[in-house]
Design a protein around this motif. Structure first.
Motif, mmCIF file in Angstrom:
data_model
loop_
_atom_site.group_PDB
_atom_site.id
_atom_site.type_symbol
_atom_site.label_atom_id
_atom_site.label_comp_id
_atom_site.label_asym_id
_atom_site.label_seq_id
_atom_site.Cartn_x
_atom_site.Cartn_y
_atom_site.Cartn_z
ATOM 1 N N LEU A 90 0.554 -1.041 -0.153
ATOM 2 C CA LEU A 90 -0.133 -0.242 -0.131
ATOM 3 C C LEU A 90 0.881 1.071 0.027
ATOM 4 O O LEU A 90 1.799 1.210 1.077
ATOM 5 N N SER A 91 0.976 2.198 -0.755
ATOM 6 C CA SER A 91 0.574 3.489 -0.556
ATOM 7 C C SER A 91 -0.047 4.359 -1.098
ATOM 8 O O SER A 91 -0.874 4.817 -1.388
ATOM 9 N N GLY A 92 0.686 5.845 -1.095
ATOM 10 C CA GLY A 92 -0.360 7.149 -0.440
ATOM 11 C C GLY A 92 -0.891 7.002 -2.593
ATOM 12 O O GLY A 92 -2.011 7.939 -2.457
ATOM 13 N N ASP A 93 0.126 5.875 -3.019
ATOM 14 C CA ASP A 93 -0.783 7.155 -4.534
ATOM 15 C C ASP A 93 -0.890 5.341 -6.047
ATOM 16 O O ASP A 93 -2.272 5.441 -6.287
ATOM 17 N N GLU A 94 0.008 4.525 -4.864
ATOM 18 C CA GLU A 94 -0.457 3.203 -5.902
ATOM 19 C C GLU A 94 -0.806 1.906 -4.495
ATOM 20 O O GLU A 94 0.365 2.238 -4.515
ATOM 21 N N SER A 148 2.165 -4.684 3.633
ATOM 22 C CA SER A 148 2.999 -3.622 3.877
ATOM 23 C C SER A 148 2.491 -2.936 3.824
ATOM 24 O O SER A 148 2.274 -2.018 2.864
ATOM 25 N N VAL A 149 2.146 -1.722 4.594
ATOM 26 C CA VAL A 149 1.791 0.105 4.766
ATOM 27 C C VAL A 149 2.826 0.842 5.396
ATOM 28 O O VAL A 149 3.837 0.486 6.003
ATOM 29 N N PRO A 150 2.887 2.272 5.177
ATOM 30 C CA PRO A 150 3.317 2.769 5.289
ATOM 31 C C PRO A 150 3.101 3.213 6.512
ATOM 32 O O PRO A 150 2.513 4.677 6.463
ATOM 33 N N ALA A 151 3.324 3.230 7.160
ATOM 34 C CA ALA A 151 2.109 3.730 8.442
ATOM 35 C C ALA A 151 2.967 3.190 9.811
ATOM 36 O O ALA A 151 3.931 2.209 9.940
ATOM 37 N N VAL A 152 2.962 4.126 10.851
ATOM 38 C CA VAL A 152 3.535 3.091 12.225
ATOM 39 C C VAL A 152 2.657 2.763 12.647
ATOM 40 O O VAL A 152 1.326 2.252 12.657
ATOM 41 N N ILE A 153 2.845 0.913 13.191
ATOM 42 C CA ILE A 153 2.482 -0.252 13.721
ATOM 43 C C ILE A 153 2.531 -0.883 14.596
ATOM 44 O O ILE A 153 3.689 -1.202 15.503
ATOM 45 N N CYS A 186 -3.962 -13.146 7.683
ATOM 46 C CA CYS A 186 -3.353 -11.633 7.452
ATOM 47 C C CYS A 186 -1.785 -11.464 8.263
ATOM 48 O O CYS A 186 -2.388 -10.878 9.201
ATOM 49 N N VAL A 187 -1.103 -10.808 7.750
ATOM 50 C CA VAL A 187 0.096 -10.100 8.686
ATOM 51 C C VAL A 187 0.720 -9.159 7.903
ATOM 52 O O VAL A 187 0.138 -9.061 6.522
ATOM 53 N N ILE A 188 0.416 -8.014 9.111
ATOM 54 C CA ILE A 188 0.480 -6.339 8.886
ATOM 55 C C ILE A 188 2.036 -6.243 8.176
ATOM 56 O O ILE A 188 2.475 -6.734 9.575
ATOM 57 N N ILE A 189 3.145 -5.271 8.108
ATOM 58 C CA ILE A 189 4.466 -5.221 8.509
ATOM 59 C C ILE A 189 4.902 -3.713 7.961
ATOM 60 O O ILE A 189 4.020 -3.204 7.066
ATOM 61 N N HIS A 190 5.540 -3.161 8.887
ATOM 62 C CA HIS A 190 5.934 -1.840 7.940
ATOM 63 C C HIS A 190 6.811 -1.720 6.739
ATOM 64 O O HIS A 190 7.384 -2.586 6.536
ATOM 65 N N ASP A 191 7.053 -0.887 5.925
ATOM 66 C CA ASP A 191 6.899 -1.604 4.658
ATOM 67 C C ASP A 191 8.653 -0.598 4.923
ATOM 68 O O ASP A 191 9.506 -1.441 3.833
ATOM 69 N N SER A 366 12.779 -4.815 -3.029
ATOM 70 C CA SER A 366 12.017 -4.242 -3.672
ATOM 71 C C SER A 366 11.220 -4.639 -2.685
ATOM 72 O O SER A 366 11.111 -5.619 -1.125
ATOM 73 N N LEU A 367 10.150 -3.267 -2.584
ATOM 74 C CA LEU A 367 8.659 -3.715 -1.828
ATOM 75 C C LEU A 367 8.178 -4.875 -1.737
ATOM 76 O O LEU A 367 7.508 -5.906 -0.765
ATOM 77 N N LEU A 368 7.727 -5.684 -2.913
ATOM 78 C CA LEU A 368 6.706 -6.062 -3.486
ATOM 79 C C LEU A 368 8.222 -7.452 -2.842
ATOM 80 O O LEU A 368 7.143 -8.403 -2.030
ATOM 81 N N ASP A 369 8.899 -8.037 -3.029
ATOM 82 C CA ASP A 369 8.920 -9.257 -2.365
ATOM 83 C C ASP A 369 9.284 -8.735 -1.258
ATOM 84 O O ASP A 369 9.276 -10.409 -0.412
#
Length: 411
Positions: A90-94, A148-153, A186-191, A366-369
């Motif tokens: 996830l990101s702010g534009d795409e 992956s999230v651009p956020a404080v988690i 599902c697991v979330i992770i800081h980018d 890369s972020l995807l990997d």
């Protein structure tokens, strides 16, 4: 010396399974005999661990092409033929949704992208549509989902606490919400952490347990790897270097504070300055095209960005004394000389002994990997979350070579 294991048989079984997985991750497809010798456990113990991992679809068997005459041995590898994981960035534009195997390989034919929606509900709907298309059409078992999230988690609660550049996820249990929609863990992770995992799996950090990863994109983040583990701080907020103040009473940041590093050194800051310079709105992709085309004014803005970014990097070098400092960002991919400039400026600002002990390198992952790697880590580490602690306890208790049936002897 006692022959009684300090751990229950069920836990010992899980430890052995985790050791088998770790060996295959490090050394590639292996036979049961090779595992027995390398890990230092009996053949029956390996066979039992492998059987459990095959049943859970984390491993699969293949013929040993190198075997000589006679019945060919079977090698075990991380599942790729019949199992998959889903990665979401996830990101702010795409936003991007991909499918990958347990080797960490992203299936290039299984990549879907969409512009970031305006609301959280629309974001979930897009993710559900894309992910379910992979789940239903692949013919493979989906073992888990990583985001992956651009956020404080808050990793304990799996909640995105704050994102300056993707505020629609603020306070949301996005991992739980996606899990409910897709029916898979599902697991979330800081980018920044996802990038660090990618560098360990695919890049130049394969042999490193301690390093720093600077994530330079729309925002600016920092991944801190210490002894193979992320340094997340007491509440999971460590690494938010982009919101460190560097300009007193400076521009307003998207976090609500003034003078943050992101206001002068992030992609969005560069976009704003170049837009003012040209008298029209531009995105970072056009900024980089202009720089590559020799536009001196645009290049000066990017060099100014490096001046401020070097302040943040120098702080990290002085405070943490990293041995290796990876720099990730499309700015540095498009204009490699900006990487050299950033290192040069950092060397001027940081303490000489600290910077002399630090090696700088451009990140290859890369972020995807990294997002796919986060699911794999979750699946394997969930067997024994604190494997190294258990191995240390076994060593301190002098119980190696003495565990009946469930023998565990790290080599």
């Amino acid at each position: 010396m006692s022959n009684v294991s300090p751990f229950q048989p069920k836990l010992l079984s899980k430890i052995n399974e985790r050791l088998v997985l770790r060996m295959i991750q490090e050394r590639g497809p292996s036979t049961r005999s090779e595992m027995s010798k390398y890990i230092g456990v009996t053949f029956p113990t390996v066979a039992k661990a492998v059987s459990s991992l095959l049943e859970s679809q984390l491993l699969e068997e293949i013929d040993d092409a190198s075997a000589g005459p006679g019945r060919p041995a079977k090698r075990l590898r991380l599942a790729s033929e019949n199992s998959q994981v889903i990665g979401i960035t996830l990101s702010g534009d795409e936003c991007t949704v991909v499918a990958g195997d347990l080797n960490g390989t992203v299936h290039k034919e299984s990549v879907l992208r969409f512009p970031t929606p305006a609301t959280y509900e629309l974001l979930l709907a897009e993710i559900e549509t894309c992910a379910k298309s992979f789940i239903s059409s692949s013919g493979k078992s989906t073992l888990g989902v990583g985001v992956s999230v651009p956020a404080v988690i808050d990793y304990g609660k799996q909640v995105a606490i704050m994102s300056a550049n993707l505020p629609l996820v603020n306070g949301k249990s996005i991992g739980k919400d996606i899990q409910n929609l897709l029916g898979h863990e599902c697991v979330i992770i800081h980018d920044s952490h996802a990038l660090s995992l990618s560098e360990r799996l695919h890049g130049n950090a394969k042999e490193l347990s301690n390093f720093v990863m600077l994530d330079h994109c729309i925002g600016i983040g920092l991944g801190l790897m210490v002894e193979g583990r992320f340094l997340t701080g007491d509440s999971g907020f460590a690494g938010e270097i982009g919101h460190s103040p560097v300009v007193l009473d400076g521009e307003l940041c998207k976090c609500g504070k003034k003078g943050c590093l992101e206001t002068v050194a992030s992609e969005w800051a560069v976009e704003e300055r170049v837009s003012k310079l040209l008298g029209r709105p531009v995105q970072i992709s056009e900024v980089l095209e202009l720089a590559q085309g020799g536009n001196l004014e645009v290049m000066q803005e990017l060099e100014r960005m490096c001046d401020y970014l070097a302040i943040g990097v120098a702080h990290v070098v002085n405070i943490l004394n990293p041995g290796t400092f990876f720099i990730y960002g499309r700015v540095f991919e498009a204009c490699p000389k900006l990487f050299d400039l950033l290192v040069e400026k950092t060397e001027e600002l940081a303490l000489k002994p600290s910077v002399a002990a630090c090696s700088f390198a451009r990140a290859n992952g890369s972020l995807l990997d990294g997002t796919v790697a986060s699911v794999i880590n979750y699946l394997t580490d969930s067997l024994v979350p604190n494997l190294e602690d258990y191995l240390s306890s076994l060593s301190q208790g002098d119980s190696q070579n003495s565990i009946a049936d469930e023998t565990l002897v790290p080599s």
